[in-house]
Design a protein around this motif. Sequence first.
Motif, PDB file in Angstrom:
ATOM      1  N   SER A 221       0.835  -1.209   0.000  1.00  0.00           N
ATOM      2  CA  SER A 221       0.000   0.000   0.000  1.00  0.00           C
ATOM      3  C   SER A 221       0.865   1.251   0.000  1.00  0.00           C
ATOM      4  CB  SER A 221      -0.957   0.003   1.198  1.00  0.00           C
ATOM      5  OG  SER A 221      -0.247   0.119   2.422  1.00  0.00           O
ATOM      6  N   GLU A 222       2.039   1.188   0.650  1.00  0.00           N
ATOM      7  CA  GLU A 222       2.953   2.329   0.637  1.00  0.00           C
ATOM      8  C   GLU A 222       3.564   2.513  -0.749  1.00  0.00           C
ATOM      9  OE1 GLU A 222       5.455   5.542   1.818  1.00  0.00           O
ATOM     10  OE2 GLU A 222       3.510   4.748   2.468  1.00  0.00           O
ATOM     11  N   ARG A 225       0.933   4.232  -2.660  1.00  0.00           N
ATOM     12  CA  ARG A 225       0.765   5.620  -2.220  1.00  0.00           C
ATOM     13  C   ARG A 225       1.846   6.508  -2.824  1.00  0.00           C
ATOM     14  NH1 ARG A 225       2.669   9.405   0.749  1.00  0.00           N
ATOM     15  NH2 ARG A 225       4.474   8.163   1.387  1.00  0.00           N
ATOM     16  N   GLN A 226       3.106   6.058  -2.719  1.00  0.00           N
ATOM     17  CA  GLN A 226       4.191   6.861  -3.268  1.00  0.00           C
ATOM     18  C   GLN A 226       4.054   7.039  -4.773  1.00  0.00           C
ATOM     19  OE1 GLN A 226       8.201   5.874  -2.165  1.00  0.00           O
ATOM     20  NE2 GLN A 226       7.698   5.508   0.000  1.00  0.00           N
ATOM     21  N   SER A 228       1.313   6.951  -6.565  1.00  0.00           N
ATOM     22  CA  SER A 228       0.176   7.814  -6.905  1.00  0.00           C
ATOM     23  C   SER A 228       0.527   9.276  -6.668  1.00  0.00           C
ATOM     24  CB  SER A 228      -1.055   7.425  -6.084  1.00  0.00           C
ATOM     25  OG  SER A 228      -0.849   7.673  -4.705  1.00  0.00           O
ATOM     26  N   GLU A 229       1.399   9.542  -5.682  1.00  0.00           N
ATOM     27  CA  GLU A 229       1.817  10.910  -5.387  1.00  0.00           C
ATOM     28  C   GLU A 229       2.564  11.537  -6.561  1.00  0.00           C
ATOM     29  OE1 GLU A 229       1.589  13.143  -2.771  1.00  0.00           O
ATOM     30  OE2 GLU A 229      -0.009  11.835  -2.025  1.00  0.00           O
TER      31      GLU A 229
END
Length: 240
Positions: A221-222, A225-226, A228-229
């Motif tokens: 998930s991290e 997240r990174q 998608s940022e």
Amino acid sequence: LRLRKGPEGTFIGDGQRVVRRMIAQGVVIKVLCTPEWIEKLPIPQGIDVVTTSRGRLNAIVGYSLHQGIMALGRIPDPGPLKGSLLLALDGLSNAENVGGVMRSAAAFGVEGVLVGPGTASPWLRRAVRVSLGAPLQVPVHFVDDLPAALRPRNAWAAHIHGEHRAYTEVDLTQDICVVLGGEAGGVAPGTIAACRGVIYIPMAEGWDCLNVASSTAVLLSEVRRQRSEIHRPPFERQVK
């Protein structure tokens, strides 16, 4: 089933969600089920289907088959190993844990899984059941020498001991391979030596234990997240 594997090049899936995925992927060879499933499943023409009562089915397989359906399927060719997000499994001997890891891998878009010696096959019936047939979506590659396969890659071992960095402090936007070890000993020292470094998941004081399948979900998930940022429009990133 008593030998814990099917004929060479095949696997066994049980439960309707797994069998439906097997049918959708076109890998089913045979189906064994109770009669009511004939009308419920889109079984293609030409598939060998055997029906029997639930009592006889349980007697044949040696345990209670709670949904009354299983299938024999062909293991698909994984093709060449490629992708920007890979997992490697080092000594995960528990099939249910491997299944849980594979389920998270499918959910977060992992593009390939390297399976080293000492790891239970993701194609074992119990692993397939827990993963809901995830190996049909995430290519599985068996390797004889996991450290050798990791050395040319940007591999990071998930481990709780030694010199390590919090998983949020590592750039996961690059091509990366996350390495997971068995719950007893974690990633083996020789495998860690082949990695760029070690990452861990910080936990509450006095606790350092998280199931490997849960750890997989947290780490992946991290990654998402990174990634998608960096794809988010600049204005949106500034507002956040």
